[in-house]
Design an enzyme around this catalytic site. Structure first.
Site, PDB file in Angstrom:
ATOM      1  N   CYS A 199       1.056  -1.647   0.223  1.00  0.00           N
ATOM      2  CA  CYS A 199       0.283  -0.061  -0.138  1.00  0.00           C
ATOM      3  C   CYS A 199       1.186   1.363   0.016  1.00  0.00           C
ATOM      4  O   CYS A 199       0.174   2.318  -0.417  1.00  0.00           O
ATOM      5  CB  CYS A 199      -1.627   0.090   1.183  1.00  0.00           C
ATOM      6  SG  CYS A 199      -2.031   1.829   1.916  1.00  0.00           S
TER       7      CYS A 199
ATOM      8  N   CYS B 195      -6.635  -1.683   8.162  1.00  0.00           N
ATOM      9  CA  CYS B 195      -7.326  -1.041   8.514  1.00  0.00           C
ATOM     10  C   CYS B 195      -9.102  -1.732   7.815  1.00  0.00           C
ATOM     11  O   CYS B 195      -9.989  -0.860   8.031  1.00  0.00           O
ATOM     12  CB  CYS B 195      -6.445   0.326   7.844  1.00  0.00           C
ATOM     13  SG  CYS B 195      -6.538   0.385   5.676  1.00  0.00           S
TER      14      CYS B 195
END
Length: 344
Positions: free
Chosen positions: A90, A188
């Protein structure tokens, strides 16, 4: 005209203090938050903090590409029997990939985040070096090894030479709304830590129960689905053997999990794929570096042997416990990140 810096904001104390520090240094700060999970509520903390600082603020919708890349990578890696670290990818593709694309449209020169790491340009090497943060307990260089030279040249880490307690102090002194915010330790998009539920819902794949095997292939119990186990795991096995047992292997095709004694987990040799070399011109066969195979463990010395197909073979001075496929192996020379790759 003041130089404009684009700051990635989450609404947490680190990114908010980052924006504040840059303001104090005379920069014009532009805040941006990435909407990764499609929920408007996810962006509220960053909006509140940006308003408190009185800065320009933007929300970037990228939940579709986040799902198609990071969530997909996470799920597919688990299905293959690996234990991935999605934050590493990410950082490369989304956090810094997307934000870098916004520099020119927003009239900025650099991007900044609240990572605890440093970037330094080395004149002799003619390259940007990624280095550890001063706060060793919070150092995040391990998660940034995929970043390339073009990215490193445009990134600023204002917190690199600071410690967490100083960041909290600044937030409290300036009465910033994030001053008492808690740090998230979870991925997340799986805030409850239930990876199996997420992967089954995301992919539609179900993970049936199967056999626990001993090292001789004998059935010694039943597991609840292979995706729920990782190398080195001891707790939650539900197998009574009169001695501690650990997960020492998984067979996705046969849906079996092999259990054995802890000594069977140790390896002197580890192979890395998808290698990114950032801190040197080249890796020479037999060179020794400090290597970290997990974020939470100490570094250990290993010889590096580059392979013709681009992979790296590491031979450690001391056997390493449970090198886990899918995790990152990161090479250091002192504070400098030399290279990194994915453990096979």
């Amino acid at each position: 005209m003041r130089e404009r810096i684009l700051v990635g904001m989450s609404g947490g104390v680190d990114s908010t203090v980052t924006a504040h520090i840059l303001q104090e240094q005379g920069y014009e700060v532009v805040g941006v938050t990435l909407k990764l999970n499609g929920s408007d509520s996810d962006t509220v903390p960053a909006e509140v903090c940006a308003a408190a600082l009185g800065i320009e603020f933007h929300i970037l919708e990228c939940s579709d590409v986040f799902s198609e890349t990071i969530k997909k990578y996470f799920a597919e890696s688990y299905i293959k029997g690996e234990t991935p670290n999605p934050c590493v990818l990410c950082n490369k593709l989304i956090k810094f990939g997307y934000m870098l694309d916004l520099i020119e449209p927003y009239g900025c020169t650099h991007i900044a985040t609240g990572h605890y790491a440093n970037i330094e340009y080395d004149v002799n090497l003619d390259r940007y070096l990624l280095k550890k943060g001063a706060d060793r307990a919070k150092d995040q260089s391990y998660f940034l090894w995929r970043l390339g030279q073009s990215q490193l040249s445009k990134i600023i880490f204002p917190l690199g030479n600071m410690v967490k307690s100083d960041i909290r102090k600044i937030a409290l002194e300036k009465n910033l709304p994030c001053a008492e915010s808690r740090e998230s330790q979870d991925i997340c998009f799986v805030p409850d830590g239930d990876y199996r539920r997420f992967i089954e819902e995301f992919t539609g794949v179900k993970f049936p129960a199967g056999d626990f095997l001993d090292v001789n292939g004998n059935v010694i119990g039943r597991h609840r689905g292979i995706i729920g186990y990782t190398l080195g795991q001891r707790r939650g096995l539900g197998v009574s053997a009169g001695k501690p047992l650990y997960v020492i292997g998984k067979d996705i095709e046969r849906c079996t999990v092999t259990l054995g004694e802890e000594e069977m987990l140790f390896r002197r040799e580890v192979c890395l794929r998808d290698v990114n070399v950032s801190g040197t011109d080249r890796l020479s066969p037999g060179d020794k570096y400090a290597v970290k195979l997990r974020y939470s463990i100490r570094e250990n010395t290993a010889e590096v042997w580059p392979m013709e197909d681009g992979r790296l073979r590491l031979i450690f001075d001391e056997p390493q416990r449970a090198p886990t496929p899918g995790q990152s192996g990161v090479l250091y020379s002192g504070d400098i990140v030399i290279a990194g790759g994915i453990i096979e």
